[in-house]
Design an enzyme around this catalytic site. Structure first.
Site, PDB file in Angstrom:
ATOM      1  N   ASP A 167       1.051  -1.376  -0.139  1.00  0.00           N
ATOM      2  CA  ASP A 167      -0.301   0.018   0.128  1.00  0.00           C
ATOM      3  C   ASP A 167       0.826   0.584   0.120  1.00  0.00           C
ATOM      4  OD1 ASP A 167      -2.644   1.607   0.979  1.00  0.00           O
ATOM      5  OD2 ASP A 167      -3.226  -0.105   0.890  1.00  0.00           O
ATOM      6  N   HIS A 188      -4.103   5.916   3.459  1.00  0.00           N
ATOM      7  CA  HIS A 188      -4.605   4.832   3.375  1.00  0.00           C
ATOM      8  C   HIS A 188      -3.320   3.214   3.455  1.00  0.00           C
ATOM      9  CE1 HIS A 188      -5.655   1.836  -0.287  1.00  0.00           C
ATOM     10  NE2 HIS A 188      -6.983   2.731   0.046  1.00  0.00           N
ATOM     11  N   SER A 197     -10.944  -1.173  -1.042  1.00  0.00           N
ATOM     12  CA  SER A 197      -9.718  -0.922  -0.397  1.00  0.00           C
ATOM     13  C   SER A 197     -10.028  -0.785   1.295  1.00  0.00           C
ATOM     14  CB  SER A 197      -8.981   0.642  -0.604  1.00  0.00           C
ATOM     15  OG  SER A 197      -9.032   0.647  -1.383  1.00  0.00           O
TER      16      SER A 197
END
Length: 770
Positions: A141, A214, A544
């Site tokens: 990520d 994220h 996600s």
């Protein structure tokens, strides 16, 4: 910042697939771009001491100046380099070269979740043994914010002896940032830099540090430690925890401001395999290339062979059909559903009507009175002024007013930023037909709420018909126990599978809407440059977010059943998933339509980890099963070698069929079957699937039941009873699907279940004609 440009949810999952035509237009025939070169390792000529020497010699034979960006040893065999189109073509014609594929750019697609999934009240079912703490989850990520309390290693023992990785240092990241929870961290940017130039270290850290948020969010969702008192600006208060709180984390930073490049992703998967992770979690993805051209699929094949389960997000391109990504059957593909938690913020109109919306705004409240209400399209000179794009609103027309903006193009939070910059007092953000009635909450910079399309239409009717429209927003905080829940998120990508229609994708859905988890300290909750706030936890949405839920649950199952293969773990999650509300409210709803969802929307259903712990039977697979599947696809020896990293020739005396892959679900496409066996010249068709079940429970007899609502479709299961006398015993059965010719784009859905009275082993059925 990816989110600042594109929004947390709808467009975090985009892939630029560069075809040869586009490459020619973009680069010109003499320009260089990055290629991934797949090599037949067994064909290395005598005289080379190491494969890397052979790779380098092959590269130098077409370009004296070219240098290898990465050498791959585990995920694939080969290397990456910058080449002209002519050099790439010349290299591809050399002995031992399987393929020369252009770089692909990928982009990124809680406190309530554990109790919603039943983990809190059933914690005793999951062992707290040393085996559970030896499971390692690798997350590819945007990196990690190591200071987050979600990565506290209190109570954990020594780092597992199986771990072979490192804690790589770099800007703002030192070796001591790793601990017994965050046991490893690496970063990969050579492919990115080869294409876009050096990382701008004034804007992001050239290290494993997460400046985006994220990666910290996904990693803490998968295996974050328990953190008491977690919340976002007072919303969603409680104890935050990952799915596998005792598992270890290894973070691989592959995504940067300009995206995630396949050369870097492959390099990270290469190292993760070498590092000995047990689960790989990738909340990113791309288009729908053939499996041997897809870097994630090729890397995942190698991981699967090493016993690593690979979990990937399905994508955020729903509710469009054929929008699901990460289609390879050796990948667990995860769609998104909602929780039973909401953040209501009502729009109250001057005519006395009230409409429900959602918001995570926390700040100075609106004046305690009705405010002038204006439609953004009437407060702008731009043709798309209704979208509240940056610089499109007229300050004279919005100052001190509530502004109605519509979704589209730019991020939801960015629209609020534009309203605030123009002097607006607040924003009501309405969905369009694309988003329907789905409500996704955001931590807006000004008082704002999001409403569904139907509400938006009513608000516009009021705005256009009232001579003096007024409104205000009422914020209600956090509410739990919302029904129905879960519902399938509108943004969650849908099937059918565009590469192999006989493999149902997505595999499963998990919580992916308004999920709270750890966050970076580098940016605010919106990710916008003008957001000065800093939070320890953030609430965002997307597949996600659903992917790391399943990654963490897979780690729990691996801890409980160390001998289970990736296929067995995925099977347990799929066959125990539920497709109807446990309270008896009927089939799971698709929020995009308000109607019952189907297997193309939810796969096998919504994950149920407690049931998955003891599934009774599993559909197991090994690498030979997948190789036979590749034979059934008609792949050439070089294409199979690209994926499997070995010479493998399909047995010409054997008939291979994709319907024989031992998958836990059934997707039946009659497009190529019409006029076939029993076809009657196209008037009817039938196809046979073969499956094998492995007993992972006690001895017992399982009986099959078939549910299909369309009487013209016949499903015959033979035999109808399977008896198991011992653990790991295997029994096979066949399913024959028969149906008449039907109109194009017609689908029939059903279900096949095996039960011994204690366990129910369910498989969805999706039948389509095209």
């Amino acid at each position: 910042m990816v989110k600042g440009k594109m929004g947390h949810c709808k467009t975090l999952f985009v892939c630029v697939v560069m075809t040869s035509v586009l490459l020619e237009l973009c680069y010109g025939s003499g320009a260089k771009q990055t290629y991934i070169v797949h090599m037949a390792k067994s064909e290395m000529p005598a005289g080379f001491e190491d494969h890397s020497h052979w790779y380098d010699a092959s590269l130098k034979s077409v370009s004296e100046s070219a240098e290898m960006i990465y050498v791959y040893r585990n995920a694939v065999h080969g290397f990456s380099a910058r080449l002209t189109a002519e050099e790439a073509e010349s290299l591809g014609n050399q002995p031992g070269i399987l393929s020369v594929l252009p770089e692909m750019k990928y982009e990124l697609h809680t406190t309530r979740t554990p109790s919603f999934l039943g983990l809190d009240k059933n914690a005793e079912f999951f062992p707290e043994s040393d085996v559970a703490t030896d499971v390692i989850v690798g997350v590819l990520d945007t990196g990690v914010w190591p200071e987050s309390k979600s990565f506290d290693d209190n109570g954990l023992g020594p780092v597992p002896s199986s771990w072979k990785g490192v804690c790589q240092t770099g800007k703002n990241f030192k070796a001591s940032d790793c601990n017994r929870k965050l046991i490893g961290a690496r970063y990969f940017c050579s492919g990115y830099e080869a294409t876009l130039g050096p990382i701008d270290e004034s804007k992001e850290s050239k290290s494993p540090r997460d400046d985006d948020g994220h990666g910290t969010h996904t990693a803490s969702t998968a295996a974050g430690s328990v953190v008491a008192g977690a919340n976002l600006l007072g919303y969603a208060p409680g104890s935050a925890r990952g799915m596998a709180t005792r598992a270890r984390l290894a973070v691989y930073k592959v995504c940067w401001m300009g995206g995630c490049f396949s050369t870097d992703i492959l390099a990270a998967m290469d190292k993760a395999i070498e590092d000995n992770v047990n689960v790989l979690s990738l909340s990113l993805g791309g288009g729908t290339s053939d499996y041997y051209r897809d870097s994630i699929a090729t890397g995942a094949f190698a991981a699967m062979e090493k016993g690593i389960l690979v979990s990937c997000s399905a994508g955020n391109a729903g509710p469009n059909q054929y929008s699901v990504s990460n289609l390879a059957p050796w990948i667990t593909t995860v769609g998104a559903g909602t929780l039973d938690r909401d953040f209501p913020a009502f729009v109250s109109l001057g005519n006395g009507k009230n409409f429900s919306g959602v918001s995570l705004f926390k700040g100075e409240a609106l004046p305690n009175k009705m405010l002038p209400f204006v439609y953004a399209g009437n407060a702008s000179n731009a043709t798309n002024g209704n979208l509240c794009l940056m610089g499109t609103l007229d300050p004279e027309k919005v100052k001190g007013k509530l502004v109605l903006c519509e979704r589209g193009i730019n991020a939801r939070v960015q629209k609020g930023s534009e309203v605030k910059a123009a002097g607006g007092a607040g924003m009501v953000l309405t969905n369009t037909a694309t988003n329907g009635e789905e409500l996704v909450a955001d931590a807006h910079l000004l008082p704002a709420t999001a409403v569904g399309k139907k509400t938006g239409d009513e608000l516009k009717t009021y705005l256009f018909s009232d001579s003096n429209p007024t409104a205000t927003i009422l914020f209600e905080g956090t509410k739990v126990g919302i029904e129905p829940s879960p519902v399938v998120a509108a943004f969650s990508s849908r099937g059918p599978n565009s590469i192999t229609p006989e493999i149902l994708k997505p595999d499963i859905i998990a919580p992916g809407v308004n999920i709270i988890a750890g966050w970076t300290g580098a940016v605010g909750p919106t990710g916008l440059s003008d957001d000065p706030r800093r939070v320890a936890f953030n609430i965002i949405s997307g597949t996600s977010m659903s992917c790391p839920h399943v990654s963490g649950l897979a780690a729990l199952l691996k801890g409980a059943h160390p001998d289970w293969s990736p296929a067995a773990i995925r099977s347990a999650l799929m066959t125990t998933a539920y497709t109807a509300y446990k309270s008896g409210g009927g089939a799971l709803v698709d929020v995009a339509t308000g109607k019952p969802s189907n297997p193309f929307d939810h796969g096998s259903g919504h994950v149920d980890p407690v049931s998955a712990l003891t599934p009774g039977l599993v559909y197991d697979m090994n690498v030979v099963d997948y190789l036979n599947f590749l034979c059934a696809l008609g792949y050439t020896p070089s294409q199979i070698n690209t994926l499997a990293r070995r010479n493998f020739t399909c047995d010409s005396t054997k008939k291979f069929s994709v319907t024989d892959l031992n998958y836990p679900s059934f997707a039946v496409s009659f497009a190529s079957q019409m006029g076939g066996a029993g076809g009657g010249g196209g008037s009817s068709s039938s196809v046979k699937y073969t499956r094998t079940l492995t007993n992972v429970g006690e001895a017992g007899t399982y009986k099959v039941s078939v549910n299909v609502p369309n009487s013209s479709v016949k499903i015959l299961v033979e035999p109808q009873t399977l008896s198991f006398s011992q653990a790991n015993e295997k029994k096979s059965y066949t399913v024959t699907f028969s149906a008449p010719a039907m109109a194009a784009d017609t689908n029939v859905f059903g279900r096949i279940e095996w039960s011994d009275g204690k366990h129910t082993v369910g498989s969805p059925v999706a039948i389509s004609w095209s």
